[in-house]
Design an enzyme around this catalytic site. Structure first.
Site, PDB file in Angstrom:
ATOM      1  N   ASP A   2      -0.350  -0.934  -4.658  1.00  0.00           N
ATOM      2  CA  ASP A   2      -1.808  -0.931  -4.591  1.00  0.00           C
ATOM      3  C   ASP A   2      -2.331   0.513  -4.465  1.00  0.00           C
ATOM      4  O   ASP A   2      -1.695   1.363  -3.819  1.00  0.00           O
ATOM      5  CB  ASP A   2      -2.222  -1.767  -3.358  1.00  0.00           C
ATOM      6  CG  ASP A   2      -3.696  -2.106  -3.342  1.00  0.00           C
ATOM      7  OD1 ASP A   2      -4.301  -2.185  -4.421  1.00  0.00           O
ATOM      8  OD2 ASP A   2      -4.242  -2.306  -2.229  1.00  0.00           O
ATOM      9  N   HIS A   3      -3.486   0.771  -5.041  1.00  0.00           N
ATOM     10  CA  HIS A   3      -4.223   2.046  -4.874  1.00  0.00           C
ATOM     11  C   HIS A   3      -3.378   3.298  -4.758  1.00  0.00           C
ATOM     12  O   HIS A   3      -3.418   3.992  -3.728  1.00  0.00           O
ATOM     13  CB  HIS A   3      -5.084   1.977  -3.603  1.00  0.00           C
ATOM     14  CG  HIS A   3      -6.336   1.214  -3.802  1.00  0.00           C
ATOM     15  ND1 HIS A   3      -7.373   1.646  -4.596  1.00  0.00           N
ATOM     16  CD2 HIS A   3      -6.707   0.017  -3.320  1.00  0.00           C
ATOM     17  CE1 HIS A   3      -8.334   0.751  -4.589  1.00  0.00           C
ATOM     18  NE2 HIS A   3      -7.960  -0.259  -3.826  1.00  0.00           N
ATOM     19  N   SER A  11       0.857  -1.190   0.000  1.00  0.00           N
ATOM     20  CA  SER A  11       0.000   0.000   0.000  1.00  0.00           C
ATOM     21  C   SER A  11       0.891   1.237   0.000  1.00  0.00           C
ATOM     22  O   SER A  11       2.086   1.157   0.326  1.00  0.00           O
ATOM     23  CB  SER A  11      -0.909   0.006   1.228  1.00  0.00           C
ATOM     24  OG  SER A  11      -0.122   0.285   2.366  1.00  0.00           O
ATOM     25  N   ASN A  63      -7.874  -9.230  -4.285  1.00  0.00           N
ATOM     26  CA  ASN A  63      -7.065  -8.521  -3.281  1.00  0.00           C
ATOM     27  C   ASN A  63      -7.513  -8.826  -1.856  1.00  0.00           C
ATOM     28  O   ASN A  63      -8.702  -8.756  -1.549  1.00  0.00           O
ATOM     29  CB  ASN A  63      -7.194  -7.011  -3.490  1.00  0.00           C
ATOM     30  CG  ASN A  63      -6.546  -6.529  -4.760  1.00  0.00           C
ATOM     31  OD1 ASN A  63      -6.018  -7.311  -5.534  1.00  0.00           O
ATOM     32  ND2 ASN A  63      -6.585  -5.226  -4.978  1.00  0.00           N
ATOM     33  N   HIS A 100     -11.419  -6.136  -5.744  1.00  0.00           N
ATOM     34  CA  HIS A 100     -10.924  -5.544  -4.493  1.00  0.00           C
ATOM     35  C   HIS A 100     -11.885  -5.917  -3.367  1.00  0.00           C
ATOM     36  O   HIS A 100     -13.001  -6.361  -3.601  1.00  0.00           O
ATOM     37  CB  HIS A 100     -10.855  -4.017  -4.640  1.00  0.00           C
ATOM     38  CG  HIS A 100      -9.666  -3.575  -5.432  1.00  0.00           C
ATOM     39  ND1 HIS A 100      -8.653  -2.835  -4.900  1.00  0.00           N
ATOM     40  CD2 HIS A 100      -9.319  -3.814  -6.720  1.00  0.00           C
ATOM     41  CE1 HIS A 100      -7.732  -2.619  -5.831  1.00  0.00           C
ATOM     42  NE2 HIS A 100      -8.116  -3.200  -6.948  1.00  0.00           N
ATOM     43  N   GLY A 101     -11.411  -5.721  -2.135  1.00  0.00           N
ATOM     44  CA  GLY A 101     -12.292  -5.967  -0.994  1.00  0.00           C
ATOM     45  C   GLY A 101     -12.551  -7.435  -0.742  1.00  0.00           C
ATOM     46  O   GLY A 101     -13.664  -7.844  -0.420  1.00  0.00           O
ATOM     47  N   GLY A 102     -11.491  -8.253  -0.846  1.00  0.00           N
ATOM     48  CA  GLY A 102     -11.662  -9.699  -0.701  1.00  0.00           C
ATOM     49  C   GLY A 102     -11.945 -10.175   0.721  1.00  0.00           C
ATOM     50  O   GLY A 102     -12.609 -11.199   0.912  1.00  0.00           O
ATOM     51  N   ASP A 153      -4.921   4.810  -9.151  1.00  0.00           N
ATOM     52  CA  ASP A 153      -6.327   4.923  -8.768  1.00  0.00           C
ATOM     53  C   ASP A 153      -6.796   6.370  -8.925  1.00  0.00           C
ATOM     54  O   ASP A 153      -6.646   7.194  -8.035  1.00  0.00           O
ATOM     55  CB  ASP A 153      -6.496   4.434  -7.326  1.00  0.00           C
ATOM     56  CG  ASP A 153      -7.934   4.590  -6.832  1.00  0.00           C
ATOM     57  OD1 ASP A 153      -8.779   5.071  -7.612  1.00  0.00           O
ATOM     58  OD2 ASP A 153      -8.199   4.231  -5.671  1.00  0.00           O
TER      59      ASP A 153
HETATM   60  P1  13P Z   1      -9.739  -5.916   1.938  1.00  0.00           P
HETATM   61  O1  13P Z   1      -8.990  -5.084   2.919  1.00  0.00           O
HETATM   62  O2  13P Z   1     -11.215  -5.824   2.109  1.00  0.00           O
HETATM   63  O3  13P Z   1      -9.254  -7.322   1.900  1.00  0.00           O
HETATM   64  O4  13P Z   1      -9.465  -5.296   0.492  1.00  0.00           O
HETATM   65  C1  13P Z   1      -8.171  -5.359  -0.022  1.00  0.00           C
HETATM   66  C2  13P Z   1      -8.031  -4.568  -1.254  1.00  0.00           C
HETATM   67  O5  13P Z   1      -8.897  -4.523  -2.087  1.00  0.00           O
HETATM   68  C3  13P Z   1      -6.756  -3.868  -1.439  1.00  0.00           C
HETATM   69  O6  13P Z   1      -6.728  -3.130  -2.603  1.00  0.00           O
END
Ligand code: 13P
Length: 284
Positions: free
Chosen positions: A82-83, A50, A228, A206-208, A104
């Site tokens: 990431d992002h 990150s 992710n 994203h948001g796994g 992003d």
């Molecule tokens: P989570 O924190 O929900 O696992 O999402 C991770 C993510 O998408 C990082 O870009």
């Protein structure tokens, strides 16, 4: 460095009907645990950093540490930013030889998102670095948004964005969110399927953290190739520290604490690699 870039890895995943776990690591222990899990399962791996981690450790120190950790691994390990909302930081990581970066600019208008993404893609391409872009805003669960089809990315915009930028992976807003889910998740599987079926560019979810196994499997069946996971690793890390200290309150050997924490992160990564069906992906 890996012999295969992230775009190629994800296209291979699409063909083989599995997804590659992209795990946000934040220090030496978490990176080491993720690499060990991928090696034990003979799986491709994406280590994500990150922006906060890059800033805390320093870009040069972080990439050097990760390069040492992956220098003699038996499986290809991609290092991906990431992002990143900051074009100059994305360029710095490209210069420092990250394999891949995510720009992003999803909060901007489509035209501005295209311009920003294209600037990073042109810069990255010269150095053989792949680029992931985001279209439609993937929110945090704390924002308590109710996701309906109207709030997910429009397919026509995906086509426009990808035609204009030529990026290597796309993260559309499909209904998932970063952090821990508080209620049921409503996912636009049709959008994942439509992109995956009609466009070569791999789809990233994203948001796994917190998604059920059958949701992961359905996403993969519909063409998701990179998933992710961040929050799950952070929780495993902090929970393991707390647990170890509470049950061993006379212990003052930090190496034992580190080993315990590493084993807990290892378990989380391993579980996801198995669920994503990427065991043995390296030799399949
Ligand atoms: P989570 O924190 O929900 O696992 O999402 C991770 C993510 O998408 C990082 O870009």
């Amino acid at each position: 460095m890996t012999g295969i870039n992230m775009g190629q890895m994800l296209l291979k995943a699409k063909e083989g009907q599995y997804a590659i776990g992209a795990f946000n690591i934040f220090n030496y222990i978490s990176a080491k645990a993720a690499i060990k899990a991928a090696e034990d399962l003979n799986s491709f791996l994406i280590l994500q950093t990150s922006v906060g981690t890059v800033k805390q450790i320093g870009a040069s120190q972080l990439i050097e540490m990760l390069n040492i950790l992956r220098s003699d691994t038996k499986v290809p390990v991609i290092v991906h930013l990431d992002h990143c909302k900051d074009v100059s930081l994305a360029k710095e990581c490209i210069d420092k030889e990250w394999d891949s970066v995510m720009i992003d600019a999803s909060e901007k208008s489509l035209i501005e998102n295209i311009d920003t993404t294209l600037e990073v893609k042109c810069y990255a391409e010269k150095k053989n670095v792949t680029v992931e872009g985001e279209l439609g805003v993937i929110r945090g669960v704390e924002e308590e948004i109710i996701v309906d089809e109207e709030k997910t990315t429009k397919y026509s915009e995906v086509v426009e964005y990808l035609n204009a930028t030529g990026i290597d992976a796309i993260a559309p807003a499909v209904g998932t969110a970063h952090g821990l889910y508080k209620g049921a998740v409503s996912i636009n599987y049709d959008l994942v399927k439509k992109i995956s079926k009609n466009i070569d560019c791999p789809v990233v979810i994203h948001g796994g953290t917190g998604l059920e196994d059958d949701v992961f499997k359905r996403l993969i069946r519909n063409g998701a190739t990179k998933i992710n996971i961040s929050t799950a690793l952070k929780h495993a890390y902090i929970d393991a520290c707390r647990e170890y200290i509470q049950t061993n309150n006379e212990e003052y050997n930090p190496l034992k604490l580190d080993a315990y924490v590493e084993s807990k992160i290892y378990e989380v990564v391993k579980k996801h690699i198995i669920t994503f069906n990427s065991v043995d992906s390296v030799t399949r």
